[in-house]
Enzyme design. Structure first.
Site, mmCIF file in Angstrom:
data_model
loop_
_atom_site.group_PDB
_atom_site.id
_atom_site.type_symbol
_atom_site.label_atom_id
_atom_site.label_comp_id
_atom_site.label_asym_id
_atom_site.label_seq_id
_atom_site.Cartn_x
_atom_site.Cartn_y
_atom_site.Cartn_z
ATOM 1 N N GLY A 1 0.740 -1.297 0.044
ATOM 2 C CA GLY A 1 -0.042 0.065 -0.103
ATOM 3 C C GLY A 1 0.706 1.155 0.083
ATOM 4 C CB ILE B 1 -0.859 0.468 -8.259
ATOM 5 C CG1 ILE B 1 0.028 0.657 -9.509
ATOM 6 C CG2 ILE B 1 -2.367 0.139 -8.484
ATOM 7 C CD1 ILE B 1 -0.218 -0.618 -10.569
ATOM 8 N N GLY B 2 -0.590 0.580 -5.073
ATOM 9 C CA GLY B 2 -1.196 0.528 -3.792
ATOM 10 C C GLY B 2 -1.748 1.886 -3.024
ATOM 11 C CB VAL C 1 3.642 -9.946 2.187
ATOM 12 C CG1 VAL C 1 4.524 -10.307 0.700
ATOM 13 C CG2 VAL C 1 2.159 -10.239 1.821
ATOM 14 C CB ALA D 1 4.548 -7.878 -6.421
ATOM 15 C CB SER E 1 0.479 -8.035 -14.737
ATOM 16 O OG SER E 1 1.488 -7.451 -15.940
ATOM 17 C CE1 TYR F 1 5.675 -8.193 -11.790
ATOM 18 C CE2 TYR F 1 5.586 -7.833 -14.123
ATOM 19 C CZ TYR F 1 5.017 -7.640 -12.733
ATOM 20 O OH TYR F 1 4.113 -6.832 -12.509
#
Ligand SMILES: NC(=O)c1ccc[n+]([C@@H]2O[C@H](COP(=O)([O-])OP(=O)(O)OC[C@H]3O[C@@H](n4cnc5c(N)ncnc54)[C@H](O)[C@@H]3O)[C@@H](O)[C@H]2O)c1
Length: 363
Positions: free
Chosen positions: A9, A13-14, A61, A82, A124, A183
Site C-alpha cells: 500500500g 498503485i497500492g 508479506v 510484489a 498483470s 516476473y
C-alpha cells in the site's frame, strides 16, 4: 463498509487504492516492507505519503506472524506487494519468486487461518505474453521473437502458419497464459495460488490484469520502472525519452486513478459471490496507443525534446499487447474515465516518487 488490508500500500498503485478506499469512507490498513530498491530511504516505514487515518504496518508479506496480526478484523485483502518490472538480469530470479510467490503463499495461508475469504489480486497483462493476432487464416498466436530477428530490426512477429506479418487484436481474459520472463512467470504463479486457495477454502477473488499503468507517484529512477516512468524521468533530466525498437509497439496505457477505481469495484464484486468464484479481468483504457505515441505526447506536454527511437530491444519484451476491456465493464461496472490526452498532460506535470539513492541488498 469493508475493512481492507492493502499489501504494497505504500507503492505506486497500492497507495492510490488506499486513497480511493479512504475517500469512500472504508477503513484501511497497509502492510508494506518499503523495499529499499524501490523506495528512497527518507520515505521508508513512514507512511507519510498515505492518508493520516490509515493504519500502517511496516512488515514483509513473507513474515507469517506479522501478516497474521495484520489480518485481524480484515474483510478483504487487496494484494499489491510484489517485486515488479522486467528485472535487471537473471540474478533477480530468486528475489522475484521469493517476493511474489512465497509472499502470496504466506498471505493466503494466513488468510485461510483467519477465515478471510475475499481477495483482489494485482495481476498483470504480462501473464499473456504476446497479445492476440490475426493472420490470413484467422486468430493466431505469436512465437517469442528471436535475438537474430530483433537485432536485424525485424520487430513484428510473423505468423507461424503463413510466415507473414500479422494484425494485432485486443486480448480477452480467456486467452492462454504464456509468460515470457521471470516476473511474468511469478504473476501467473500468483494467479494459480489464488485459484488453489479459493478452491480449497471457498474463497472469492478478482484477479486484475493491469495493462500499462501510469500516473502520479510512479517511481522515479528505479531500473524496474515501466516505460512511462522512464520517459518522464528522462524529461526531468532534460534528456529525450529513448524509445526501444521502432516505437510502434502497441500498448494500453491506463491511468492509475482508473486502476484505483477498478480496485474498489472489484472489492465490491467479491461481496456476496458463490464460494470458490475466481475471475480474471483486464484493467485497461480500451484505447491502444503505440509506445512512440506515448513518448511523443509526453514530450510535447512536458515541453521537452522529441523522443529518440533507438532500435534497442529487450528479449523479454513483447511486441503488441492490448486489451479487451469488455468483461470489466460488463461484470465490474468499470470503464476508464481518464482519456489519453488528459492523462498524459497531467502526468507531464505530476510528482514522481522520489528516486532511490542506492541499490539495496534487501531481499
Ligand atoms: N505498474 C504497473 O504498470 C503494473 C502493471 C501490472 C501489474 N502491476 C502490479 O501491481 C502491483 C503494484 O505495483 P506498483 O507498480 O505499484 O509497484 P511498486 O513497487 O510501486 O509497489 C509495490 C509495493 O510493494 C511493496 N513490497 C514489495 N515486496 C514486498 C514484500 N515482500 N512485503 C511487503 N511489501 C512489499 C514495495 O515496498 C512497494 O511499496 C504489483 O503486484 C505489480 O505486479 C503493476
Amino acid at each position: 463498509m469493508p475493512h481492507v488490508l492493502v499489501t504494497g500500500g505504500a507503492g505506486f498503485i497500492g497507495s492510490q487504492v488506499v486513497e480511493a478506499a479512504v475517500e469512500r469512507g472504508w477503513p484501511v490498513r497497509v502492510l508494506d516492507s518499503w523495499r529499499g530498491d524501490v523506495h528512497a530511504s527518507s520515505d521508508i516505514g513512514l507512511g507519510r505519503r498515505l492518508p493520516s487515518d490509515v493504519e500502517v504496518v511496516h512488515a514483509d508479506v513473507r513474515d507469517a506472524s506479522a501478516v497474521f496480526d495484520a489480518l485481524d478484523d480484515i474483510d478483504v485483502i487487496s494484494h499489491h506487494a510484489a517485486k515488479v518490472g522486467l528485472g535487471v538480469d537473471f540474478d533477480d530470479t530468486t528475489d522475484y519468486v521469493d517476493s511474489n510467490d512465497l509472499g502470496t503463499a504466506v498471505l493466503l495461508t494466513q488468510a485461510a487461518r483467519r477465515g478471510i475469504r475475499r481477495l483482489v489480486l494485482a495481476s498483470s497483462m504480462v501473464v499473456y505474453g504476446e497479445g492476440r493476432y490475426r493472420d490470413a487464416l484467422g486468430s493466431a498466436s505469436a512465437l517469442a521473437r528471436s535475438q537474430t530477428d530483433l537485432a536485424a530490426g525485424r520487430f513484428e512477429p510473423l505468423s507461424p502458419r503463413t510466415g507473414l506479418p500479422m494484425q494485432p487484436e485486443p486480448i480477452d481474459e480467456d486467452a492462454p497464459l504464456d509468460p515470457r520472463n521471470v516476473y511474468a512467470a511469478t504473476k501467473v504463479a500468483q494467479e494459480n495460488l489464488v485459484r488453489a486457495w479459493a478452491r480449497a477454502g471457498g474463497g472469492v477473488a478478482a484477479m486484475l490484469r493491469y495493462h500499462n499503468v501510469y500516473g502520479p507517484r510512479m517511481p522515479g529512477g528505479t531500473p524496474y520502472a515501466g516505460v512511462a516512468s522512464l520517459f518522464r524521468s528522462a524529461l526531468e533530466r532534460g534528456d529525450a525519452p529513448q524509445v526501444f525498437e521502432d516505437g510502434a509497439q502497441r500498448r494500453d496505457f491506463v491511468h492509475v486513478a482508473d486502476v484505483a477505481r477498478a480496485n474498489l469495484a472489484a472489492i465490491e464484486w467479491t461481496s456476496g459471490r458463490e464460494p470458490g468464484d475466481v475471475r480474471a479481468f483486464n484493467i485497461a483504457s480500451g484505447h491502444p496507443h503505440t509506445v512512440g505515441e506515448f513518448a511523443a505526447a509526453l514530450s510535447r506536454a512536458y515541453g521537452g525534446p522529441d523522443p529518440i527511437v533507438t532500435g534497442e530491444f529487450r528479449l523479454g519484451d513483447v511486441r503488441h499487447i492490448t486489451a479487451s476491456a469488455r468483461r470489466a465493464s460488463r461484470e465490474l461496472g468499470f470503464t476508464a474515465q481518464v482519456d489519453f490526452e488528459r492523462g498524459v498532460r497531467e502526468f507531464a506535470a505530476a510528482v514522481l516518487r522520489p528516486a532511490v539513492e542506492r541499490r539495496s541488498a534487501e531481499r
